[in-house]
Design a protein around this motif. Structure first.
Motif, PDB file in Angstrom:
ATOM      1  N   ASN A 131       0.806  -1.217   0.000  1.00 34.76           N
ATOM      2  CA  ASN A 131       0.000   0.000   0.000  1.00 34.76           C
ATOM      3  C   ASN A 131       0.841   1.270   0.000  1.00 34.76           C
ATOM      4  OD1 ASN A 131      -3.071  -0.600   0.304  1.00 34.76           O
ATOM      5  ND2 ASN A 131      -2.056  -2.137   1.556  1.00 34.76           N
ATOM      6  N   ALA A 132       1.966   1.265   0.686  1.00 37.44           N
ATOM      7  CA  ALA A 132       2.827   2.452   0.696  1.00 37.44           C
ATOM      8  C   ALA A 132       3.376   2.714  -0.703  1.00 37.44           C
ATOM      9  CB  ALA A 132       3.958   2.271   1.695  1.00 37.44           C
ATOM     10  N   GLN A 133       3.823   1.658  -1.362  1.00 36.52           N
ATOM     11  CA  GLN A 133       4.339   1.793  -2.725  1.00 36.52           C
ATOM     12  C   GLN A 133       3.244   2.259  -3.675  1.00 36.52           C
ATOM     13  OE1 GLN A 133       3.289  -0.915  -4.982  1.00 36.52           O
ATOM     14  NE2 GLN A 133       4.421  -0.274  -6.805  1.00 36.52           N
ATOM     15  N   GLY A 134       2.040   1.676  -3.548  1.00 41.35           N
ATOM     16  CA  GLY A 134       0.928   2.062  -4.409  1.00 41.35           C
ATOM     17  C   GLY A 134       0.483   3.491  -4.177  1.00 41.35           C
ATOM     18  N   ALA A 135       0.473   3.913  -2.914  1.00 40.16           N
ATOM     19  CA  ALA A 135       0.078   5.286  -2.597  1.00 40.16           C
ATOM     20  C   ALA A 135       1.067   6.289  -3.179  1.00 40.16           C
ATOM     21  CB  ALA A 135      -0.030   5.463  -1.091  1.00 40.16           C
ATOM     22  N   ALA A 136       2.349   5.965  -3.121  1.00 38.12           N
ATOM     23  CA  ALA A 136       3.357   6.859  -3.702  1.00 38.12           C
ATOM     24  C   ALA A 136       3.181   6.965  -5.216  1.00 38.12           C
ATOM     25  CB  ALA A 136       4.758   6.357  -3.361  1.00 38.12           C
ATOM     26  N   THR A 166      -2.078   3.702   5.996  1.00 39.83           N
ATOM     27  CA  THR A 166      -0.877   3.479   5.184  1.00 39.83           C
ATOM     28  C   THR A 166      -0.953   4.246   3.874  1.00 39.83           C
ATOM     29  OG1 THR A 166      -0.559   1.283   6.142  1.00 39.83           O
ATOM     30  CG2 THR A 166       0.554   1.732   4.066  1.00 39.83           C
ATOM     31  N   ARG A 167      -2.125   4.225   3.238  1.00 39.43           N
ATOM     32  CA  ARG A 167      -2.271   4.959   1.977  1.00 39.43           C
ATOM     33  C   ARG A 167      -2.214   6.457   2.203  1.00 39.43           C
ATOM     34  NH1 ARG A 167      -7.196   1.169  -0.408  1.00 39.43           N
ATOM     35  NH2 ARG A 167      -6.021  -0.770  -0.138  1.00 39.43           N
ATOM     36  N   SER A 168      -2.912   6.932   3.232  1.00 43.01           N
ATOM     37  CA  SER A 168      -2.899   8.365   3.520  1.00 43.01           C
ATOM     38  C   SER A 168      -1.485   8.847   3.820  1.00 43.01           C
ATOM     39  CB  SER A 168      -3.834   8.661   4.696  1.00 43.01           C
ATOM     40  OG  SER A 168      -3.924  10.050   4.931  1.00 43.01           O
ATOM     41  N   ASN A 169      -0.744   8.082   4.593  1.00 43.74           N
ATOM     42  CA  ASN A 169       0.647   8.443   4.891  1.00 43.74           C
ATOM     43  C   ASN A 169       1.511   8.407   3.634  1.00 43.74           C
ATOM     44  OD1 ASN A 169      -0.007   8.714   7.597  1.00 43.74           O
ATOM     45  ND2 ASN A 169       0.662   6.641   8.140  1.00 43.74           N
ATOM     46  N   GLY A 170       1.228   7.441   2.752  1.00 46.88           N
ATOM     47  CA  GLY A 170       1.963   7.372   1.493  1.00 46.88           C
ATOM     48  C   GLY A 170       1.693   8.581   0.611  1.00 46.88           C
ATOM     49  N   THR A 173       3.657  11.521   2.109  1.00 41.31           N
ATOM     50  CA  THR A 173       5.098  11.454   1.855  1.00 41.31           C
ATOM     51  C   THR A 173       5.453  12.146   0.542  1.00 41.31           C
ATOM     52  OG1 THR A 173       5.346   9.406   3.110  1.00 41.31           O
ATOM     53  CG2 THR A 173       7.042   9.877   1.472  1.00 41.31           C
ATOM     54  N   VAL A 174       4.623  11.950  -0.461  1.00 37.86           N
ATOM     55  CA  VAL A 174       4.865  12.583  -1.769  1.00 37.86           C
ATOM     56  C   VAL A 174       4.399  14.035  -1.768  1.00 37.86           C
ATOM     57  CG1 VAL A 174       4.271  12.542  -4.222  1.00 37.86           C
ATOM     58  CG2 VAL A 174       4.761  10.395  -3.019  1.00 37.86           C
ATOM     59  N   LEU A 175       3.178  14.273  -1.307  1.00 38.20           N
ATOM     60  CA  LEU A 175       2.589  15.607  -1.441  1.00 38.20           C
ATOM     61  C   LEU A 175       3.280  16.643  -0.563  1.00 38.20           C
ATOM     62  CD1 LEU A 175      -1.200  14.675  -1.676  1.00 38.20           C
ATOM     63  CD2 LEU A 175       0.481  14.966  -3.511  1.00 38.20           C
ATOM     64  N   SER A 176       3.902  16.202   0.519  1.00 38.62           N
ATOM     65  CA  SER A 176       4.625  17.140   1.381  1.00 38.62           C
ATOM     66  C   SER A 176       5.830  17.754   0.670  1.00 38.62           C
ATOM     67  CB  SER A 176       5.077  16.441   2.662  1.00 38.62           C
ATOM     68  OG  SER A 176       5.996  15.396   2.369  1.00 38.62           O
TER      69      SER A 176
END
Length: 315
Positions: A131-136, A166-170, A173-176
């Motif tokens: 999920n972290a990889q997919g969210a990124a 996990t997705r929201s945090n992912g 990580t990018v949007l920040s």
């Protein structure tokens, strides 16, 4: 076996009669999903059932719909019916632990799919999307669609499911990395299309100048799209999804959804049953670790035509 090879095998299996199972594989495999009204969970259950029957077992699919009491009752039924294995999509990362322990104490191996429980060495395997990889992946595609400045909102999944955070945090990580992108609201819509529609209506009233919606799953994203259409705002507001559901694929084709992140549910549902079969026969799943991550794939207008069946991408 590579993930791509498993995808291709599964796609082929979907169009062929089931193969004869092992001569000595027998017994009931109980498959418990969340809610088959959602095409993602429907596919999860049907693929697992088809694989179990291919391997020579009987199989049934039941649904807890996110309720841990229902889940516990279904586990009791699986124990009473002398299931040889349980494939479980947990209702709650913490709240499902007791139900899994009941099955394990009864001598029934449990393998979780799609979502995790917050305890190790209880389930024989936990097979989930990365999920972290997919969210990124999704967040980067979303930035490419909306640009690097402006106001946006987020639709968040069911809080008891670790995948939501996990997705929201992912995403974060990018949007920040883009300080001129400002999140002005976040609403929980519990993976549900109707709630996504309702929450989008209220967020749009409070924030009429947003440029984008980033969503933790496709159902919530599709609800948001319906609300934006109704308000005449879909041209100005870009929406991103997550799951790779058939309706989301059609929305990508229509240009209404910028992308969806394909979770390989058809792959890990199949793999979970095969690992259960290995455990029944040998006492080992054959996997190197309990927790196993399956990488997601970005679906955009550039590759959407390669979707050959629900949740299967031909590569």
């Amino acid at each position: 076996m590579t993930k791509m090879t498993r995808r291709l095998l599964l796609a082929a299996a979907a169009s062929l009669p089931l193969m004869a199972g092992s001569a000595w594989a027998e017994g009931l495999i109980t498959i418990i999903v969340n809610d088959p009204a959602n095409p993602y969970w429907f596919t999860e259950g049907e693929v697992a059932k088809a694989t179990a029957e291919e391997l020579g077992y009987t199989a049934n699919v039941a649904a807890h719909k996110g309720d841990t009491n229902t889940e516990s009752t279904l586990i009791d039924t699986a124990i009473t019916n002398k299931s040889v294995a349980i494939i479980l999509d947990p209702a709650n990362a913490d709240g499902s632990i007791g139900a899994v322990r009941k099955a394990v104490d009864a001598g029934i191996p449990v393998l979780t799919v799609n979502a995790e429980i917050n305890e190790s060495d209880l389930a024989k395997a936990q097979l989930v999307s990365n999920n972290a990889q997919g969210a990124a992946l999704g967040a980067q595609a979303w930035v490419e669609a909306v640009g690097d400045s402006g106001k946006y909102v987020e639709l968040f999944g069911a809080p008891p499911d670790n995948n939501a955070a996990t997705r929201s945090n992912g995403f974060e990580t990018v949007l920040s990395q883009y300080p001129d992108l400002e999140e002005v609201d976040e609403e929980v819509a519990n993976w549900d299309r109707t709630q996504g529609y309702q929450k989008m209506q209220s967020m749009l009233q409070a924030n009429p100048d947003i440029i984008g919606v980033i969503s933790g799953n496709d159902e919530m994203a599709l609800g948001a799209i319906a609300a934006l259409k109704e308000a005449g705002k879909l041209e100005q507001v870009k929406v991103g999804g997550f799951d790779g559901s058939p309706d989301a694929v059609e929305a990508v084709k229509a240009g209404e959804l910028q992308y969806t992140v394909l979770q390989p549910v058809a792959v890990f549902a199949d793999e979970a049953v095969r690992q259960a079969d290995n455990f029944i026969k040998t006492g080992e799943t054959g996997a190197d670790a309990e927790k196993q991550l399956f990488d997601c794939i970005l679906i955009t207008k550039d590759n959407v035509d390669q979707m050959t069946s629900p949740f299967v991408l031909e590569q």
